[in-house]
Design an enzyme around this catalytic site. Structure first.
Site, PDB file in Angstrom:
ATOM      1  N   LYS A   1      53.622  75.986  45.163  1.00  0.00           N
ATOM      2  CA  LYS A   1      54.507  76.726  46.079  1.00  0.00           C
ATOM      3  C   LYS A   1      55.966  76.518  45.680  1.00  0.00           C
ATOM      4  CE  LYS A   1      54.202  72.722  49.084  1.00  0.00           C
ATOM      5  NZ  LYS A   1      53.486  72.106  50.204  1.00  0.00           N
TER       6      LYS A   1
ATOM      7  N   TYR B   1      87.434  65.825  46.291  1.00  0.00           N
ATOM      8  CA  TYR B   1      87.645  66.211  47.687  1.00  0.00           C
ATOM      9  C   TYR B   1      87.580  65.006  48.615  1.00  0.00           C
ATOM     10  CZ  TYR B   1      87.063  71.261  46.888  1.00  0.00           C
ATOM     11  OH  TYR B   1      87.198  72.550  46.495  1.00  0.00           O
TER      12      TYR B   1
END
Ligand SMILES: *Cc1c(COP(=O)(O)O)cnc(C)c1O
Length: 361
Positions: free
Chosen positions: A34, A255
């Protein structure tokens, strides 16, 4: 190699399939493919596993089943769709691609058997043994087992359930689910039984029944959240250095200025970030591998970029490739450092990277 690249080693996949097969004992070894085979590419993975002898494949969505069926062509393989039937419109689509729905409720059984006069009517039944995610409740399974009229309209090829806590071998829930599954299995004696995912397969042959359906460990991640040296790494993420810079003591990186250089550091800024599947948090955790050594990730990972410490490392120059996940930085370690699971990391690594394969599909 100059692009940020996800390398999928199909020979390692085949090796891991062999390991799972060994632990499955007499049970058949299927594969969960999957989510595009956990990001590794369901076509290549499906084809290679088929060559290794895999004949039972599990996908989540119907569309994933269609893709895999196209890849496998006329090859003989059972493709199970874990979602089952989401509505009557699924019937013709399932049949056209010879997909087997994993029926999760009596309502799904009702819908599927309306196609009972047509040819392809194999089904799997998912019976819940305690996880309360998908599947018939035990009492519904018992009622269905007694309903000859309904059962005569389809061929229940497989009865399955799913373990909630198999990744923790000490958790008593697995043994409880095993006991319940034995009872369920007895209700449908003609069907194959399947209970185990990767972790369940490693719990022992008692959990194997007729068919195991591992996913995670095929792709090289440990079933208990830790690197498993019995398995080979399948996924590697490499990114090029874009820029090398000297950061004086007292300055910060990235950041939020979450990393401050307490002494001068040389950093390499790489073309990889959270848009390439790397976990964004927490700051300054985790490592990369470069020039035969672990290099610390500094500061926060940005969308497209991250910085590593290459102080004292002469090989660091633009264009040089750095391993972020692979043989030296295992998928389990990289996931752990970022506070996510190996499942999440694997399924994200193909977000943007160029995918390339080692070994034959
Ligand atoms: C995903 C899944 C598997 C495979 O699980 P792993 O932990 O990846 O081995 C097996 N069965 C079901 C129902 C699943 O959803």
């Amino acid at each position: 190699m100059t692009d940020t690249t996800l390398t999928v080693d199909l020979d390692a996949l085949a090796y891991n399939y062999g390991v799972l097969k060994h632990f499955a004992g007499a049970a058949e070894t299927g594969a969960a493919v999957k989510a595009d085979a956990y990001g590794m590419g369901s076509e290549a993975v499906g084809l290679r596993l088929w060559k290794e002898g895999c004949r039972s494949f599990f996908v989540a969505r119907l569309a994933e089943g269609q893709t895999l069926r196209r890849a496998l062509g006329e090859r003989d393989a059972s493709i199970y769709v874990l979602d089952g039937m989401t509505g009557p419109a699924d019937g013709p689509r399932l049949m056209a691609s010879r997909l087997i729905p994993v029926l999760n409720s009596l309502a799904q059984v009702e819908t599927w058997i309306t196609y009972g006069d047509q040819r392809w009517l194999e089904a799997a039944l998912h019976v819940d043994t305690g996880m309360n995610r998908l599947g018939l409740r035990l009492e519904d399974a018992r009622a269905l087992a007694k309903n000859r009229a309904k059962l005569s309209k389809m061929d229940v090829a497989l009865v399955m359930s799913h373990l909630a806590c198999a990744d923790d071998p000490k958790n008593p829930m697995s043994a409880q689910q095993l006991e319940r599954f034995r009872a369920v299995r007895g209700l449908f004696p003609a069907a194959q039984g399947s209970l185990a995912n990767s972790a369940g397969t490693f719990l022992g042959v008692a959990y194997g029944f007729d068919l195991v359906r591992p996913g995670l460990s095929l792709y090289g991640a440990g079933a208990n959240g830790k690197t498993d040296s019995r398995l080979k790494p399948v996924a590697s993420l490499h990114a090029p250095i874009l820029q090398v810079r000297d950061v004086p003591a007292g300055e910060t990186v990235g950041y939020g200025a979450t990393f401050t250089a307490v002494r001068p550091v040389k950093i390499a800024v790489l073309a990889a970030g959270y848009a390439d599947g790397l976990p964004r948090t927490p700051a300054s955790s985790g490592n990369a591998w470069f020039a035969n050594g672990k290099r610390r990730i500094l500061g926060r990972i940005s969308m497209d970029l991250l910085a590593i410490d290459v102080t004292g490392c002469d090989e660091a120059e633009p264009g040089a490739m750095v391993e972020l996940v692979g043989p030296n930085i295992t998928v389990d370690d990289a996931a752990h450092a970022g506070g996510i699971s190996a499942y999440e990391l694997l399924t994200r690594l193909s977000l943007r990277a160029t995918r390339r394969y080692i070994g034959e599909a």
